[in-house]
Scaffold this active site. Structure first.
Site, PDB file in Angstrom:
ATOM      1  N   LYS A  22      61.213  66.839  80.072  1.00  0.00           N
ATOM      2  CA  LYS A  22      62.418  65.997  80.164  1.00  0.00           C
ATOM      3  C   LYS A  22      63.669  66.878  80.135  1.00  0.00           C
ATOM      4  CE  LYS A  22      64.016  64.001  76.285  1.00  0.00           C
ATOM      5  NZ  LYS A  22      65.438  64.253  75.951  1.00  0.00           N
ATOM      6  N   ASN A  23      63.712  67.830  79.197  1.00  0.00           N
ATOM      7  CA  ASN A  23      64.946  68.606  78.994  1.00  0.00           C
ATOM      8  C   ASN A  23      65.141  69.710  80.019  1.00  0.00           C
ATOM      9  OD1 ASN A  23      65.500  66.890  76.935  1.00  0.00           O
ATOM     10  ND2 ASN A  23      65.066  68.335  75.285  1.00  0.00           N
ATOM     11  N   CYS A 116      74.602  59.976  68.155  1.00  0.00           N
ATOM     12  CA  CYS A 116      73.328  59.249  68.131  1.00  0.00           C
ATOM     13  C   CYS A 116      72.778  59.396  66.711  1.00  0.00           C
ATOM     14  CB  CYS A 116      72.375  59.821  69.178  1.00  0.00           C
ATOM     15  SG  CYS A 116      71.824  61.453  68.750  1.00  0.00           S
ATOM     16  N   ARG A 121      77.269  65.063  67.538  1.00  0.00           N
ATOM     17  CA  ARG A 121      76.986  65.687  68.840  1.00  0.00           C
ATOM     18  C   ARG A 121      78.228  65.779  69.735  1.00  0.00           C
ATOM     19  NH1 ARG A 121      71.214  63.925  70.836  1.00  0.00           N
ATOM     20  NH2 ARG A 121      71.333  65.970  71.830  1.00  0.00           N
ATOM     21  N   ASP A 304      63.554  70.113  67.776  1.00  0.00           N
ATOM     22  CA  ASP A 304      62.857  68.942  68.341  1.00  0.00           C
ATOM     23  C   ASP A 304      61.424  68.825  67.842  1.00  0.00           C
ATOM     24  OD1 ASP A 304      64.463  68.986  71.616  1.00  0.00           O
ATOM     25  OD2 ASP A 304      65.124  68.357  69.637  1.00  0.00           O
ATOM     26  N   ARG A 397      61.518  57.274  76.069  1.00  0.00           N
ATOM     27  CA  ARG A 397      62.551  58.101  76.687  1.00  0.00           C
ATOM     28  C   ARG A 397      62.013  59.496  76.980  1.00  0.00           C
ATOM     29  NH1 ARG A 397      68.180  58.238  73.877  1.00  0.00           N
ATOM     30  NH2 ARG A 397      68.274  59.728  75.578  1.00  0.00           N
TER      31      ARG A 397
END
Ligand code: EPZ
Length: 416
Positions: A22-23, A116, A121, A304, A397
């Site tokens: 994803k990243n 979030c 952030r 993460d 997600r």
């Protein structure tokens, strides 16, 4: 809203294939804005965040063709430079269109990404970097507006490594006039993947993966075929799940040297790990030893993976200290683990003391963010009884078909 129901106690065994990252995909897809033509992506993960950025690009006027694992973006039809609040609020990483838009069109309006669950952030380093390249920046009514007739290469010094900040400014500098140097840049594999892709498009970038990245601006970039690299965090998440359940799994289609920080700590926890070029076998055949971790920018232990590793330490022999040094509020999952019988105390906001317990108890819990939901799934896999996790959209997600992949490994898990 979907929930995940898990009956714990099953050891994971068999083989699992890792999806595209994803990243890595998010900045790469944003980079297609820089091209006045088509960019082709393969090994694209089927995730909500990927749909979000595709919808954002389409709203800007790009023409996209998407099918399983494939995405084609034609940037030649982009005619709008405003990324609207409704689209940006769904995904913070939308900030990644800012650099490419101002680099190609000399103008961009992007809604300020909100904070979030894991922290405020801010994007100050993104904005000061663009100002260093000659953009004028204003923030009004919740929108960032960046303008520059042509960006001019310059020195950019990051106060601390920022992943999307480095990505945004690498993309902006690629089309600037003259050369730029990014210092104290992030070194994640996703940065290297983006630099490789931009160079395939005709950019001149050196040093990606180190703290000093040099970019020689070019006039324009052209079409390229880009394969998304494997997801190192999905890889790490499965590794921790196998260690926690005492399983034996071959993780295929991954990059072991992208997850060395975690492998080092899992070995210290007495897990058996056998890496090869594109796969890792992991066996949890010994009691889990307690290990202290501190999250750090790559190649340190990834933030993460902190939530998932906390679940593992919750059932380890002895106490472990978990220091979250990247985000200011990334222990929200601890409250839910406490409800499952974990023994965790948080001191001074970013240090958690985890005292290992024999067993976790199944409970009804709630996901708060992407990686917190992964830590709760792992807890459900080891807890005695039936765990139900709500707000599973957080999971969707960033994890492709998570319950299917876990079921194939013998987990008793279903979406309800
Ligand atoms: C990227 O977020 C990842 N997201 C995050 O993954 C990951 O946790 C994070 O990097 C750290 O590795 C994507 O790549 C899309 P940062 P990013 O800028 O770039 C502060 C997931 O679960 N900071 O490296 O937003 C910031 O507050 C997500 O997949 C500033 O102060 O993170 C944080 O404390 C979660 N000013 C630290 O730097 C800025 O301008 C590192 O953040 C930018 C960042």
């Amino acid at each position: 809203m979907d929930k995940l129901k898990i009956i714990g106690g099953k050891r994971l065994h068999g083989e699992v294939n890792i999806s595209g990252a994803k990243n890595a995909a998010l900045p790469l897809i944003a980079a297609s804005i820089l091209v006045n033509g088509k960019t082709y992506f393969t090994n694209v993960p089927d995730l909500m965040d990927i749909t979000s950025i595709r919808l954002l690009l389409e709203d800007l006027g790009a023409t996209c063709k998407a099918s399983k694992g494939y995405l084609e973006v034609d940037g030649s039809s982009i005619k709008k430079i405003e990324a609207e609040y409704d689209l940006v609020r769904k995904m913070r990483a939308s900030i990644l269109v800012l650099g490419p838009l101002v680099a190609r069109f000399g103008h961009a309006k992007v809604s300020m990404p909100g904070g979030c669950a894991i922290g405020a952030r801010p994007v100050n380093m993104h904005l000061s970097g663009l100002e260093a390249l000659g953009a004028s920046i204003s923030i009004e009514h919740g929108y960032i507006e960046a303008k520059a007739d042509r960006l001019i290469g310059n020195e950019i010094y990051f106060d601390m490594p920022t992943v999307t900040g480095t990505e945004n400014l690498m993309m902006a500098a690629a089309l600037a006039k003259g050369s730029s140097v990014l210092r104290n840049a992030a070194k994640e594999p996703e940065i290297v993947a983006l630099a490789d892709a931009l160079n395939k498009m005709g950019a001149k970038i050196n040093g990606a993966g180190t703290a000093i990245i040099t970019v020689e601006g070019v006039k324009n970039l052209s079409s390229a075929d880009i394969k998304i690299i494997p997801d190192r965090i999905e890889t790490g998440t499965f590794m921790v799940a196998v260690a926690a359940t005492g399983g034996d799994v071959l993780i295929k289609g991954c990059e072991p040297d992208h997850i060395g920080g975690l492998i080092n700590k899992l070995k210290a926890a007495d897990t058996t790990i056998i890496p090869s070029t594109d796969s890792i076998r992991i066996i949890g055949n010994k009691p889990i030893k307690n290990v202290d971790i501190k999250t750090l920018p790559y190649p340190g232990f990834p933030t993460d993976m902190q939530a998932q590793f906390m679940t593992l330490m919750a059932i380890a022999n002895g106490n472990s200290m978990i220091h979250e040094s990247i985000f200011e509020n990334r222990f929200v999952h601890a409250n839910e683990l406490l409800r499952m019988g974990a023994d965790i105390s948080i001191s001074s906001g970013n240090i958690a003391m985890v005292r290992g317990v024999k067993k976790l108890q199944a409970a009804q819990v709630m996901a708060s963010d992407l990686r917190a939901s992964a830590s709760l799934v792992i807890a459900g896999l080891v807890a005695e009884g039936t765990t139900v996790i709500s707000r599973v959209y957080h999971m969707d997600r960033g994890y492709e078909a998570i319950e299917k992949k876990l079921s194939l490994l013998g987990a008793d898990i279903e979406r309800i």
